[in-house]
Design a protein around this motif. Structure first.
Motif, PDB file in Angstrom:
ATOM      1  N   THR A 113      14.436 -30.278  15.080  1.00  0.00           N
ATOM      2  CA  THR A 113      14.761 -28.886  15.333  1.00  0.00           C
ATOM      3  C   THR A 113      16.067 -28.644  14.592  1.00  0.00           C
ATOM      4  O   THR A 113      16.807 -29.589  14.295  1.00  0.00           O
ATOM      5  N   ILE A 114      16.348 -27.400  14.276  1.00  0.00           N
ATOM      6  CA  ILE A 114      17.527 -27.126  13.448  1.00  0.00           C
ATOM      7  C   ILE A 114      18.275 -25.916  13.994  1.00  0.00           C
ATOM      8  O   ILE A 114      17.674 -24.966  14.490  1.00  0.00           O
ATOM      9  N   ASP A 115      19.595 -25.979  13.901  1.00  0.00           N
ATOM     10  CA  ASP A 115      20.450 -24.891  14.354  1.00  0.00           C
ATOM     11  C   ASP A 115      20.820 -23.990  13.171  1.00  0.00           C
ATOM     12  O   ASP A 115      20.707 -24.390  12.007  1.00  0.00           O
ATOM     13  N   SER A 116      21.299 -22.805  13.488  1.00  0.00           N
ATOM     14  CA  SER A 116      21.548 -21.793  12.459  1.00  0.00           C
ATOM     15  C   SER A 116      22.597 -22.201  11.434  1.00  0.00           C
ATOM     16  O   SER A 116      22.429 -21.921  10.243  1.00  0.00           O
ATOM     17  N   SER A 117      23.671 -22.872  11.836  1.00  0.00           N
ATOM     18  CA  SER A 117      24.720 -23.212  10.864  1.00  0.00           C
ATOM     19  C   SER A 117      24.174 -24.115   9.765  1.00  0.00           C
ATOM     20  O   SER A 117      24.542 -23.965   8.590  1.00  0.00           O
ATOM     21  N   CYS A 118      23.295 -25.031  10.122  1.00  0.00           N
ATOM     22  CA  CYS A 118      22.704 -25.925   9.117  1.00  0.00           C
ATOM     23  C   CYS A 118      21.732 -25.168   8.220  1.00  0.00           C
ATOM     24  O   CYS A 118      21.698 -25.402   7.009  1.00  0.00           O
ATOM     25  N   VAL A 119      20.955 -24.265   8.809  1.00  0.00           N
ATOM     26  CA  VAL A 119      20.044 -23.445   8.003  1.00  0.00           C
ATOM     27  C   VAL A 119      20.850 -22.613   7.012  1.00  0.00           C
ATOM     28  O   VAL A 119      20.518 -22.549   5.822  1.00  0.00           O
ATOM     29  N   ILE A 120      21.923 -22.000   7.481  1.00  0.00           N
ATOM     30  CA  ILE A 120      22.756 -21.153   6.612  1.00  0.00           C
ATOM     31  C   ILE A 120      23.331 -21.967   5.453  1.00  0.00           C
ATOM     32  O   ILE A 120      23.280 -21.549   4.297  1.00  0.00           O
ATOM     33  N   ALA A 121      23.857 -23.156   5.761  1.00  0.00           N
ATOM     34  CA  ALA A 121      24.453 -23.996   4.718  1.00  0.00           C
ATOM     35  C   ALA A 121      23.403 -24.435   3.699  1.00  0.00           C
ATOM     36  O   ALA A 121      23.614 -24.318   2.482  1.00  0.00           O
ATOM     37  N   LEU A 122      22.265 -24.940   4.190  1.00  0.00           N
ATOM     38  CA  LEU A 122      21.227 -25.427   3.278  1.00  0.00           C
ATOM     39  C   LEU A 122      20.569 -24.289   2.509  1.00  0.00           C
ATOM     40  O   LEU A 122      20.193 -24.453   1.344  1.00  0.00           O
ATOM     41  N   GLU A 123      20.450 -23.131   3.132  1.00  0.00           N
ATOM     42  CA  GLU A 123      19.891 -21.963   2.445  1.00  0.00           C
ATOM     43  C   GLU A 123      20.840 -21.520   1.336  1.00  0.00           C
ATOM     44  O   GLU A 123      20.412 -21.204   0.224  1.00  0.00           O
ATOM     45  N   HIS A 124      22.133 -21.530   1.620  1.00  0.00           N
ATOM     46  CA  HIS A 124      23.144 -21.174   0.614  1.00  0.00           C
ATOM     47  C   HIS A 124      23.040 -22.090  -0.605  1.00  0.00           C
ATOM     48  O   HIS A 124      23.226 -21.646  -1.744  1.00  0.00           O
ATOM     49  N   LEU A 125      22.719 -23.358  -0.369  1.00  0.00           N
ATOM     50  CA  LEU A 125      22.613 -24.343  -1.449  1.00  0.00           C
ATOM     51  C   LEU A 125      21.199 -24.420  -2.041  1.00  0.00           C
ATOM     52  O   LEU A 125      20.948 -25.232  -2.933  1.00  0.00           O
ATOM     53  N   ASN A 126      20.294 -23.587  -1.545  1.00  0.00           N
ATOM     54  CA  ASN A 126      18.887 -23.591  -1.973  1.00  0.00           C
ATOM     55  C   ASN A 126      18.237 -24.961  -1.774  1.00  0.00           C
ATOM     56  O   ASN A 126      17.458 -25.425  -2.619  1.00  0.00           O
ATOM     57  N   LEU A 127      18.532 -25.593  -0.643  1.00  0.00           N
ATOM     58  CA  LEU A 127      18.013 -26.935  -0.373  1.00  0.00           C
ATOM     59  C   LEU A 127      17.118 -27.010   0.863  1.00  0.00           C
ATOM     60  O   LEU A 127      16.712 -28.105   1.255  1.00  0.00           O
ATOM     61  N   LEU A 128      16.793 -25.889   1.481  1.00  0.00           N
ATOM     62  CA  LEU A 128      15.936 -25.947   2.668  1.00  0.00           C
ATOM     63  C   LEU A 128      14.570 -26.590   2.400  1.00  0.00           C
ATOM     64  O   LEU A 128      14.115 -27.413   3.200  1.00  0.00           O
ATOM     65  N   PRO A 129      13.900 -26.275   1.299  1.00  0.00           N
ATOM     66  CA  PRO A 129      12.583 -26.898   1.069  1.00  0.00           C
ATOM     67  C   PRO A 129      12.640 -28.425   0.981  1.00  0.00           C
ATOM     68  O   PRO A 129      11.688 -29.107   1.344  1.00  0.00           O
ATOM     69  N   GLN A 130      13.780 -28.970   0.533  1.00  0.00           N
ATOM     70  CA  GLN A 130      13.901 -30.416   0.388  1.00  0.00           C
ATOM     71  C   GLN A 130      13.930 -31.135   1.732  1.00  0.00           C
ATOM     72  O   GLN A 130      13.799 -32.362   1.781  1.00  0.00           O
ATOM     73  N   LEU A 131      14.071 -30.410   2.835  1.00  0.00           N
ATOM     74  CA  LEU A 131      14.016 -31.061   4.146  1.00  0.00           C
ATOM     75  C   LEU A 131      12.689 -31.771   4.362  1.00  0.00           C
ATOM     76  O   LEU A 131      12.596 -32.699   5.166  1.00  0.00           O
ATOM     77  N   SER A 132      11.662 -31.369   3.629  1.00  0.00           N
ATOM     78  CA  SER A 132      10.356 -32.025   3.760  1.00  0.00           C
ATOM     79  C   SER A 132      10.398 -33.486   3.316  1.00  0.00           C
ATOM     80  O   SER A 132       9.527 -34.272   3.678  1.00  0.00           O
ATOM     81  N   PHE A 133      11.419 -33.877   2.544  1.00  0.00           N
ATOM     82  CA  PHE A 133      11.573 -35.281   2.160  1.00  0.00           C
ATOM     83  C   PHE A 133      12.132 -36.117   3.313  1.00  0.00           C
ATOM     84  O   PHE A 133      12.013 -37.337   3.303  1.00  0.00           O
ATOM     85  N   LEU A 134      12.735 -35.449   4.292  1.00  0.00           N
ATOM     86  CA  LEU A 134      13.347 -36.154   5.423  1.00  0.00           C
ATOM     87  C   LEU A 134      12.546 -36.029   6.713  1.00  0.00           C
ATOM     88  O   LEU A 134      12.597 -36.925   7.554  1.00  0.00           O
ATOM     89  N   PHE A 135      11.836 -34.898   6.872  1.00  0.00           N
ATOM     90  CA  PHE A 135      11.155 -34.616   8.135  1.00  0.00           C
ATOM     91  C   PHE A 135       9.748 -34.100   7.874  1.00  0.00           C
ATOM     92  O   PHE A 135       9.524 -33.325   6.955  1.00  0.00           O
ATOM     93  N   SER A 136       8.825 -34.519   8.735  1.00  0.00           N
ATOM     94  CA  SER A 136       7.455 -34.029   8.605  1.00  0.00           C
ATOM     95  C   SER A 136       7.337 -32.576   9.059  1.00  0.00           C
ATOM     96  O   SER A 136       6.467 -31.850   8.601  1.00  0.00           O
TER      97      SER A 136
END
Length: 174
Positions: A7-30
């Motif tokens: 599960t993910i909290d908003s601050s992490c979503v905001i940071a990863l979205e800013h870096l355009n890295l949200l899709p890469q979470l699929s390499f770490l989590f199903s």
């Protein structure tokens, strides 16, 4: 090795979205479960709302998560409200992670303490970026650039820890 889900909290979503890295979470989590309170907070930002909606539409691993024990969240929030804080997103993320056997992605210290109380693994933005680097999804220079971008944006992170990581990988501290 990829963890089952988080599960993910908003601050992490905001940071990863800013870096355009949200899709890469699929390499770490199903799966990446986004609690309702987190979505509501993120949807207050027009650009983030559009990007998040696109992620839900595009990536099956990125999922809305509305099922949780509301009573448990309310009790946790009552405890937190006495301290003058309102952290529904963190509370929902931890309770949902507990119910689904998932890790919690949260930067907030209270959210991490809460995850520990519920016997859940918790990680934050720094850990995510380190893992991306370890998996060669981002270079050492790009990792430094990511941290620099977050710092310029005003993201609250333990910068001493960030600088230690940068030194370890041969990059100049920020």
């Amino acid at each position: 090795m990829r963890e089952l889900g988080c599960t993910i909290d908003s601050s992490c979503v905001i940071a990863l979205e800013h870096l355009n890295l949200l899709p890469q979470l699929s390499f770490l989590f199903s799966s990446v479960l986004v609690p309702k309170a987190v979505r509501e907070e993120l949807f207050k930002r027009r650009g983030t709302k559009d990007r998040l909606q696109s992620l839900f539409d595009t990536y099956a691993f990125f999922q809305r998560c509305d099922g949780y024990e509301a009573g448990t969240v309310d009790i946790l929030l009552a405890e937190r409200a006495r301290q003058g804080m309102h952290d529904r997103g963190e509370a929902e993320a931890v309770v949902q992670a507990s119910e689904f056997g998932a890790a919690v992605i949260v930067d907030d210290p209270w959210g991490r303490e809460l995850a520990e109380r519920f016997y859940r693994d918790s990680h934050g933005t720094i850990w995510i970026l380190q893992r991306f680097h370890e998996l060669d999804l981002i270079s050492s220079t790009n990792l430094r650039n990511c941290f620099g971008s977050l710092r310029r944006r005003g993201t609250r992170l333990p910068w001493d820890t960030v600088n230690s990581i940068l030194r370890e990988i041969g990059e100049e501290p920020l």
